[in-house]
Enzyme design. Structure first.
Site, PDB file in Angstrom:
ATOM      1  N   LYS A  24       5.338   3.683  11.492  1.00 37.96           N
ATOM      2  CA  LYS A  24       4.076   3.041  11.851  1.00 37.96           C
ATOM      3  C   LYS A  24       4.333   1.901  12.854  1.00 37.96           C
ATOM      4  O   LYS A  24       3.584   1.701  13.775  1.00 37.96           O
ATOM      5  CB  LYS A  24       3.427   2.536  10.559  1.00 37.96           C
ATOM      6  CG  LYS A  24       2.565   1.330  10.673  1.00 37.96           C
ATOM      7  CD  LYS A  24       1.171   1.702  11.035  1.00 37.96           C
ATOM      8  CE  LYS A  24       0.200   0.565  10.960  1.00 37.96           C
ATOM      9  NZ  LYS A  24       0.667  -0.732  11.394  1.00 37.96           N
ATOM     10  N   HIS A  32       4.095   1.354   2.183  1.00 37.72           N
ATOM     11  CA  HIS A  32       5.266   0.681   1.601  1.00 37.72           C
ATOM     12  C   HIS A  32       5.846   1.531   0.472  1.00 37.72           C
ATOM     13  O   HIS A  32       7.063   1.662   0.341  1.00 37.72           O
ATOM     14  CB  HIS A  32       4.867  -0.680   1.006  1.00 37.72           C
ATOM     15  CG  HIS A  32       4.293  -1.656   1.987  1.00 37.72           C
ATOM     16  ND1 HIS A  32       2.986  -2.062   1.943  1.00 37.72           N
ATOM     17  CD2 HIS A  32       4.851  -2.311   3.039  1.00 37.72           C
ATOM     18  CE1 HIS A  32       2.761  -2.941   2.911  1.00 37.72           C
ATOM     19  NE2 HIS A  32       3.867  -3.100   3.600  1.00 37.72           N
ATOM     20  N   GLN A  70       7.525 -14.709  13.103  1.00 37.80           N
ATOM     21  CA  GLN A  70       7.068 -13.537  13.850  1.00 37.80           C
ATOM     22  C   GLN A  70       5.572 -13.555  14.154  1.00 37.80           C
ATOM     23  O   GLN A  70       5.046 -12.629  14.770  1.00 37.80           O
ATOM     24  CB  GLN A  70       7.463 -12.244  13.134  1.00 37.80           C
ATOM     25  CG  GLN A  70       6.650 -11.910  11.906  1.00 37.80           C
ATOM     26  CD  GLN A  70       7.187 -10.685  11.201  1.00 37.80           C
ATOM     27  OE1 GLN A  70       8.281 -10.702  10.678  1.00 37.80           O
ATOM     28  NE2 GLN A  70       6.421  -9.603  11.199  1.00 37.80           N
ATOM     29  N   HIS A 105       0.863  -1.192   0.000  1.00 37.59           N
ATOM     30  CA  HIS A 105       0.000   0.000   0.000  1.00 37.59           C
ATOM     31  C   HIS A 105       0.895   1.236   0.000  1.00 37.59           C
ATOM     32  O   HIS A 105       2.135   1.117  -0.086  1.00 37.59           O
ATOM     33  CB  HIS A 105      -0.940  -0.042   1.201  1.00 37.59           C
ATOM     34  CG  HIS A 105      -0.235  -0.269   2.509  1.00 37.59           C
ATOM     35  ND1 HIS A 105       0.645   0.652   3.052  1.00 37.59           N
ATOM     36  CD2 HIS A 105      -0.248  -1.321   3.372  1.00 37.59           C
ATOM     37  CE1 HIS A 105       1.116   0.182   4.195  1.00 37.59           C
ATOM     38  NE2 HIS A 105       0.600  -1.015   4.408  1.00 37.59           N
TER      39      HIS A 105
HETATM   40  P1  AMP Z   1       4.929  -4.852   6.610  1.00 37.38           P
HETATM   41  O1  AMP Z   1       4.728  -5.297   5.196  1.00 37.38           O
HETATM   42  O2  AMP Z   1       3.668  -4.553   7.341  1.00 37.38           O
HETATM   43  O3  AMP Z   1       5.880  -5.750   7.363  1.00 37.38           O
HETATM   44  O4  AMP Z   1       5.674  -3.452   6.520  1.00 37.38           O
HETATM   45  C1  AMP Z   1       6.869  -3.285   5.797  1.00 37.38           C
HETATM   46  C2  AMP Z   1       7.431  -1.934   6.105  1.00 37.38           C
HETATM   47  O5  AMP Z   1       6.484  -0.918   5.732  1.00 37.38           O
HETATM   48  C3  AMP Z   1       7.720  -1.730   7.604  1.00 37.38           C
HETATM   49  O6  AMP Z   1       8.939  -1.015   7.743  1.00 37.38           O
HETATM   50  C4  AMP Z   1       6.540  -0.897   8.056  1.00 37.38           C
HETATM   51  O7  AMP Z   1       6.811  -0.093   9.178  1.00 37.38           O
HETATM   52  C5  AMP Z   1       6.278  -0.041   6.829  1.00 37.38           C
HETATM   53  N1  AMP Z   1       4.907   0.477   6.834  1.00 37.38           N
HETATM   54  C6  AMP Z   1       3.757  -0.231   6.956  1.00 37.38           C
HETATM   55  N2  AMP Z   1       2.688   0.595   6.985  1.00 37.38           N
HETATM   56  C7  AMP Z   1       3.163   1.855   6.914  1.00 37.38           C
HETATM   57  C8  AMP Z   1       2.564   3.151   6.907  1.00 37.38           C
HETATM   58  N3  AMP Z   1       1.247   3.316   6.997  1.00 37.38           N
HETATM   59  N4  AMP Z   1       3.376   4.226   6.807  1.00 37.38           N
HETATM   60  C9  AMP Z   1       4.719   4.070   6.721  1.00 37.38           C
HETATM   61  N5  AMP Z   1       5.349   2.888   6.711  1.00 37.38           N
HETATM   62  C10 AMP Z   1       4.591   1.780   6.812  1.00 37.38           C
END
Ligand code: AMP
Length: 270
Positions: free
Chosen positions: A145, A33, A57, A30
């Site tokens: 986040k 990312h 995790q 989204h």
């Molecule tokens: P995830 O796929 O949820 O493991 O997230 C991958 C990376 O994207 C991690 O570093 C998260 O902190 C970052 N991320 C997820 N959602 C957001 C958001 N709304 N704003 C900024 N970074 C994000």
């Protein structure tokens, strides 16, 4: 964009002495990312994204099973962004025999998500440790986040690796809800509740910026949020944003929240 399904192959073919930025993700991409990827593209010559749903995790099997997956759409997004490399490794390659699936946390770090999701960060740190041992990017990008994750990863990397951590601000939708892959699991009514909570806490944060003594109002806020149907707070705490201790002032505090919206667990910080 070159897609690698093996870290070994990627290691052989990509020159990690060059200026490479790495954005680890679990997919279902989204705009949060995408903002990390754009930051990498700004300061790095090449950008590598990984999509790896890290089983170690997830502390609940059902959560791992229901985690959103959409590889086809993700690849489309990444190609459009002109990402250079996409790594989609297999679990068995990441966790080859004898590799530790967990990295222990110190007692003082077992707070907030670490307390309520035992084993979660231990798994996150293990996979980041494993990635960085195998590939040595110049920069790695994480979102605020997941602030506690960012805090723990910074500590791990500072001790063991030369890779620099770049933290990127939280991206919210127009209703102030922090973007998350899990939001797909919410219907419009659930989203309204999450929006109400985010707005309430953003305005509480603004108040505290001027009058930190109002921190005592947090108990009333916890009560109000828990009174919303199907919303259950796991924790709502104010902490020091530099070391996550409970000693803070109006210049260095952050509000941390984890809650269930029906069965969906969401986190945010303000
Ligand atoms: P995830 O796929 O949820 O493991 O997230 C991958 C990376 O994207 C991690 O570093 C998260 O902190 C970052 N991320 C997820 N959602 C957001 C958001 N709304 N704003 C900024 N970074 C994000």
């Amino acid at each position: 964009m070159i897609i690698y399904k093996s870290i070994n192959k990627l290691k052989k073919e990509v020159n990690f002495k060059a200026n490479i930025g790495f954005v680890p993700t679990m997919g279902a991409l989204h705009k949060g990312h995408i903002s990390l990827i754009k930051s990498s593209k700004k300061i790095c010559k090449k950008t590598m994204v990984s999509i790896f749903i890290n089983p170690s995790q997830f502390n609940k099997k059902s959560d791992l099973k229901s985690y959103p997956r959409n590889l086809k759409k993700d690849i489309k997004i990444l190609k459009k962004l002109k990402v250079d490399y996409l790594l989609i490794p297999e679990v068995k390659e990441v966790y080859k025999k004898k590799i530790k699936k967990k990295i222990n946390l110190k007692m003082k770090d077992k707070i907030m998500c670490a307390k309520y999701r035992p084993g979660h960060f231990e798994g996150v740190l293990a996979v980041i440790n494993q990635f960085l041992k195998l590939i040595k990017p110049k920069y790695i990008f994480f979102g605020e986040k997941d602030y506690q994750q960012l805090h723990l990863i910074k500590k791990l990397i500072r001790k063991k690796f030369i890779t620099k951590v770049v933290s990127c601000p939280t991206i919210r939708d127009k209703n102030k809800v922090a973007l998350s892959s899990r939001n797909i699991l919410l219907n419009s009514n659930d989203k309204k509740k999450s929006s109400f909570i985010a707005k309430l806490l953003l305005s509480f944060k603004n108040k505290l910026n001027n009058e930190i003594h109002l921190k005592k109002n947090i108990n009333k806020i916890i009560f109000d949020i828990n009174s919303i149907k199907n919303i259950n707070i796991e924790y709502l705490e104010i902490r020091n944003k530099n070391n996550l201790s409970k000693i803070f002032d109006k210049k260095n505090f952050k509000i941390f929240l984890a809650y269930y919206n029906k069965k969906i667990r969401l986190i945010d910080n303000y």
